[in-house]
Design a protein around this motif. Structure first.
Motif, PDB file in Angstrom:
ATOM      1  N   VAL A  62       1.310  -0.920  -0.502  1.00 52.44           N
ATOM      2  CA  VAL A  62      -0.392  -0.311  -0.322  1.00 52.44           C
ATOM      3  C   VAL A  62       0.694   1.085   0.216  1.00 52.44           C
ATOM      4  CG1 VAL A  62      -1.896  -1.160   1.146  1.00 52.44           C
ATOM      5  CG2 VAL A  62      -0.329   0.183   2.471  1.00 52.44           C
ATOM      6  N   HIS A  63       1.877   1.185   0.032  1.00 48.74           N
ATOM      7  CA  HIS A  63       3.158   2.671   0.827  1.00 48.74           C
ATOM      8  C   HIS A  63       2.804   3.455  -0.764  1.00 48.74           C
ATOM      9  CE1 HIS A  63       5.999   1.297  -2.583  1.00 48.74           C
ATOM     10  NE2 HIS A  63       6.467   2.119  -3.089  1.00 48.74           N
ATOM     11  N   ASP A  64       2.656   2.937  -1.694  1.00 49.68           N
ATOM     12  CA  ASP A  64       1.744   4.061  -2.994  1.00 49.68           C
ATOM     13  C   ASP A  64       0.727   4.082  -3.851  1.00 49.68           C
ATOM     14  OD1 ASP A  64       5.046   5.355  -3.259  1.00 49.68           O
ATOM     15  OD2 ASP A  64       5.510   4.240  -4.930  1.00 49.68           O
ATOM     16  N   TYR A  65      -0.292   3.619  -2.610  1.00 49.57           N
ATOM     17  CA  TYR A  65      -1.621   3.885  -2.691  1.00 49.57           C
ATOM     18  C   TYR A  65      -2.542   5.034  -3.387  1.00 49.57           C
ATOM     19  CZ  TYR A  65      -6.444   3.104  -1.670  1.00 49.57           C
ATOM     20  OH  TYR A  65      -8.190   3.406  -1.907  1.00 49.57           O
ATOM     21  N   ALA A  66      -2.017   6.035  -2.974  1.00 52.12           N
ATOM     22  CA  ALA A  66      -1.704   6.766  -2.861  1.00 52.12           C
ATOM     23  C   ALA A  66      -1.828   7.963  -3.696  1.00 52.12           C
ATOM     24  CB  ALA A  66      -2.572   8.129  -2.001  1.00 52.12           C
ATOM     25  N   LYS A  67      -0.075   7.652  -4.723  1.00 49.83           N
ATOM     26  CA  LYS A  67       0.688   8.220  -5.665  1.00 49.83           C
ATOM     27  C   LYS A  67       0.497   8.812  -6.584  1.00 49.83           C
ATOM     28  CE  LYS A  67       4.728   8.901  -6.997  1.00 49.83           C
ATOM     29  NZ  LYS A  67       5.935   9.649  -6.019  1.00 49.83           N
ATOM     30  N   GLU A  68      -0.962   8.363  -7.690  1.00 50.69           N
ATOM     31  CA  GLU A  68      -1.747   8.625  -7.970  1.00 50.69           C
ATOM     32  C   GLU A  68      -2.710  10.067  -8.529  1.00 50.69           C
ATOM     33  OE1 GLU A  68      -1.594   4.975 -10.665  1.00 50.69           O
ATOM     34  OE2 GLU A  68       0.517   5.079 -10.957  1.00 50.69           O
ATOM     35  N   TRP A  95       3.472  14.730  -0.594  1.00 45.53           N
ATOM     36  CA  TRP A  95       1.232  13.973  -0.102  1.00 45.53           C
ATOM     37  C   TRP A  95       1.657  12.680  -0.080  1.00 45.53           C
ATOM     38  CZ3 TRP A  95      -0.478  18.090  -3.775  1.00 45.53           C
ATOM     39  CH2 TRP A  95      -0.388  19.384  -2.970  1.00 45.53           C
ATOM     40  N   HIS A  96       1.480  12.101  -0.814  1.00 42.38           N
ATOM     41  CA  HIS A  96       1.513  10.534  -1.255  1.00 42.38           C
ATOM     42  C   HIS A  96       1.577   8.902   0.101  1.00 42.38           C
ATOM     43  CE1 HIS A  96       5.611   9.366  -2.840  1.00 42.38           C
ATOM     44  NE2 HIS A  96       5.170   8.215  -2.523  1.00 42.38           N
ATOM     45  N   GLY A  97       2.469  10.025   0.867  1.00 38.89           N
ATOM     46  CA  GLY A  97       2.977   9.724   2.088  1.00 38.89           C
ATOM     47  C   GLY A  97       1.709  10.090   2.605  1.00 38.89           C
ATOM     48  N   ARG A 121       6.238   7.599   6.196  1.00 39.23           N
ATOM     49  CA  ARG A 121       7.357   8.180   6.321  1.00 39.23           C
ATOM     50  C   ARG A 121       8.535   7.480   5.261  1.00 39.23           C
ATOM     51  NH1 ARG A 121       7.350   6.083  12.715  1.00 39.23           N
ATOM     52  NH2 ARG A 121       6.911   7.776  13.476  1.00 39.23           N
ATOM     53  N   HIS A 122       7.668   7.237   4.286  1.00 31.90           N
ATOM     54  CA  HIS A 122       8.300   6.638   3.100  1.00 31.90           C
ATOM     55  C   HIS A 122       8.970   7.449   1.442  1.00 31.90           C
ATOM     56  CE1 HIS A 122       4.987   6.794  -0.032  1.00 31.90           C
ATOM     57  NE2 HIS A 122       6.109   6.757  -1.007  1.00 31.90           N
ATOM     58  N   THR A 123       9.269   8.687   1.978  1.00 33.97           N
ATOM     59  CA  THR A 123       9.725   9.420   1.219  1.00 33.97           C
ATOM     60  C   THR A 123      10.672  10.208   2.024  1.00 33.97           C
ATOM     61  OG1 THR A 123       7.323  10.986   1.962  1.00 33.97           O
ATOM     62  CG2 THR A 123       7.935   9.375  -0.518  1.00 33.97           C
ATOM     63  N   THR A 124      10.100  10.893   2.931  1.00 32.31           N
ATOM     64  CA  THR A 124      11.089  11.297   4.040  1.00 32.31           C
ATOM     65  C   THR A 124      12.116  10.793   4.801  1.00 32.31           C
ATOM     66  OG1 THR A 124       9.588  12.525   5.715  1.00 32.31           O
ATOM     67  CG2 THR A 124       9.248  13.886   3.989  1.00 32.31           C
ATOM     68  N   ALA A 139      13.211  -1.141   0.539  1.00 35.70           N
ATOM     69  CA  ALA A 139      12.887  -1.158  -0.197  1.00 35.70           C
ATOM     70  C   ALA A 139      12.332  -0.913  -1.515  1.00 35.70           C
ATOM     71  CB  ALA A 139      11.735  -2.769   0.213  1.00 35.70           C
ATOM     72  N   ASP A 140      12.004   0.361  -1.248  1.00 39.36           N
ATOM     73  CA  ASP A 140      11.041   1.318  -2.211  1.00 39.36           C
ATOM     74  C   ASP A 140      12.204   1.947  -3.120  1.00 39.36           C
ATOM     75  OD1 ASP A 140       9.597   2.871  -3.584  1.00 39.36           O
ATOM     76  OD2 ASP A 140       9.570   4.794  -2.030  1.00 39.36           O
ATOM     77  N   TYR A 141      13.490   2.302  -2.559  1.00 39.86           N
ATOM     78  CA  TYR A 141      14.641   2.284  -3.065  1.00 39.86           C
ATOM     79  C   TYR A 141      15.622   1.420  -3.740  1.00 39.86           C
ATOM     80  CZ  TYR A 141      18.835   6.230  -2.897  1.00 39.86           C
ATOM     81  OH  TYR A 141      19.447   6.945  -3.617  1.00 39.86           O
TER      82      TYR A 141
END
Ligand SMILES: [Fe+2]
Ligand SMILES: [Fe+2]
Length: 200
Positions: A62-68, A95-97, A121-124, A139-141
């Motif tokens: 779900v970490h990028d659920y809101a990215k789009e 925002w997406h985080g 916290r996955h972006t910052t 893992a995202d990176y």
């Protein structure tokens, strides 16, 4: 990859049901990314002997659920839910985080704070990160689709020492943001201070 059989501790349905929602919600490009993040997060969890693989799997998927989602949708939620209004000064990347966690809570009924914090916290990153935060952040990176210069070094560093991997990522992200001369979210700086500058 190990097959994760959800015990429904964190999500009301099966993994397949969650994956189907994500396939319907996200572009094919991003859908493939979240599957690779899940695979890498589970690999890291196995390596570092983290036992709650269901939590790792849900957080990764779900970490990028809101990215789009649209900018307007994020702004509406920031105002309506009285989140930190400084958020309005930032963009999709932040925002997406932070706001994405609210959407995951409200739309997918996922309430576990470890999962929501890992998304927030996955972006910052954050000066204090739980093991789940670190697994998703890394893992995202370094998921297998990433091919930036040095990614193999970052992968090796991360598997040798998770905190050193977090520091590796922060140094490179900060460098990149400085070259682009874009605004840097204060949280990124605080995370850098905690993992890099104060940890020499
Ligand atoms: Fe993301
Ligand atoms: Fe991602």
């Amino acid at each position: 990859m190990k097959d994760i059989n959800y015990q429904k501790h964190y999500y009301a349905g099966t993994r397949d049901e969650l994956v189907t929602i994500l396939a319907d919600t996200l572009s094919e490009f991003r859908f493939q990314h979240i599957l690779r993040v899940e695979a890498k997060a589970l690999e890291l969890a196995d390596h570092f002997a983290i036992t709650d693989l269901e939590k790792v799997s849900v957080a990764a998927l779900v970490h990028d659920y809101a990215k789009e989602r649209s900018d307007d949708e994020f702004k509406t939620i920031i105002v309506r839910k009285h989140l930190d209004q400084d958020m309005l000064n930032w963009g999709n990347y932040v925002w997406h985080g932070f706001v994405g966690a609210e959407m995951i809570h409200d739309e997918l009924a996922i309430t576990d704070e470890d999962i929501l914090n890992a998304v927030r916290r996955h972006t910052t990153g954050a000066p204090y990160m739980t093991i789940y935060d670190k697994l998703i952040f890394m893992a995202d990176y370094i998921e297998d689709g990433r091919d930036f210069p040095g990614v193999d070094d970052c992968r090796a560093t991360t598997f040798a020492d998770l905190d050193a991997g977090v520091a590796w990522q922060l140094k490179h992200t900060l460098n990149y943001l400085l070259t682009k001369q874009t605004p840097i979210h204060p949280k990124t700086v605080l995370t850098y201070n905690a993992f890099v500058a104060n940890n020499k």
